[in-house]
Design a protein around this motif. Structure first.
Motif, PDB file in Angstrom:
ATOM      1  N   VAL A   1       0.835  -1.198   0.000  1.00 38.96           N
ATOM      2  CA  VAL A   1       0.000   0.000   0.000  1.00 38.96           C
ATOM      3  C   VAL A   1       0.872   1.251   0.000  1.00 38.96           C
ATOM      4  O   VAL A   1       0.576   2.222  -0.678  1.00 38.96           O
ATOM      5  N   GLY A   2       1.956   1.223   0.751  1.00 34.39           N
ATOM      6  CA  GLY A   2       2.842   2.381   0.817  1.00 34.39           C
ATOM      7  C   GLY A   2       3.490   2.702  -0.514  1.00 34.39           C
ATOM      8  O   GLY A   2       3.756   3.864  -0.821  1.00 34.39           O
ATOM      9  N   SER A   3       3.730   1.690  -1.315  1.00 29.28           N
ATOM     10  CA  SER A   3       4.369   1.933  -2.596  1.00 29.28           C
ATOM     11  C   SER A   3       3.381   2.487  -3.625  1.00 29.28           C
ATOM     12  O   SER A   3       3.784   2.923  -4.686  1.00 29.28           O
ATOM     13  N   ALA A   4       2.078   2.470  -3.306  1.00 26.64           N
ATOM     14  CA  ALA A   4       1.077   2.972  -4.230  1.00 26.64           C
ATOM     15  C   ALA A   4       0.823   4.474  -4.060  1.00 26.64           C
ATOM     16  O   ALA A   4       0.079   5.055  -4.819  1.00 26.64           O
ATOM     17  N   ARG A   5       1.444   5.084  -3.056  1.00 25.60           N
ATOM     18  CA  ARG A   5       1.245   6.524  -2.839  1.00 25.60           C
ATOM     19  C   ARG A   5       1.853   7.325  -3.976  1.00 25.60           C
ATOM     20  O   ARG A   5       2.890   6.955  -4.518  1.00 25.60           O
ATOM     21  N   PRO A   6       1.238   8.448  -4.321  1.00 29.52           N
ATOM     22  CA  PRO A   6       1.863   9.303  -5.322  1.00 29.52           C
ATOM     23  C   PRO A   6       3.182   9.850  -4.775  1.00 29.52           C
ATOM     24  O   PRO A   6       3.275  10.234  -3.619  1.00 29.52           O
ATOM     25  N   GLY A   7       4.181   9.838  -5.572  1.00 30.79           N
ATOM     26  CA  GLY A   7       5.479  10.351  -5.141  1.00 30.79           C
ATOM     27  C   GLY A   7       6.321   9.332  -4.395  1.00 30.79           C
ATOM     28  O   GLY A   7       7.422   9.641  -3.949  1.00 30.79           O
ATOM     29  N   ALA A   8       5.794   8.118  -4.234  1.00 31.35           N
ATOM     30  CA  ALA A   8       6.565   7.078  -3.553  1.00 31.35           C
ATOM     31  C   ALA A   8       7.688   6.621  -4.485  1.00 31.35           C
ATOM     32  O   ALA A   8       7.525   6.592  -5.696  1.00 31.35           O
ATOM     33  N   PRO A   9       8.832   6.276  -3.929  1.00 34.42           N
ATOM     34  CA  PRO A   9       9.925   5.820  -4.789  1.00 34.42           C
ATOM     35  C   PRO A   9       9.585   4.498  -5.463  1.00 34.42           C
ATOM     36  O   PRO A   9       8.897   3.655  -4.896  1.00 34.42           O
TER      37      PRO A   9
END
Length: 58
Positions: free
Chosen positions: A18-26
């Protein structure tokens, strides 16, 4: 696998996903597992299948 360990592992994997789906996530590139890990996993899977065939009712 122990249930608490499985639960913690599942929660950690879900948070990472889920964290990797955030906009601006590396962007994290897919890393291939080492050959030894794949070999061990394949061997364990084959062993479990053989045991299941022995235990299964004919």
């Amino acid at each position: 696998m122990n249930f608490p360990v499985a639960l913690v592992t599942a929660v950690a994997a879900t948070r990472e996903n889920v964290g990797s789906a955030r906009p601006g996530a590396p962007v994290v590139p897919y890393t291939e597992r080492p050959r030894r890990a794949r070999t061990i996993r394949t061997g364990v899977a084959r062993g479990l299948i053989r045991v299941a065939h022995v235990i299964a009712p004919a």
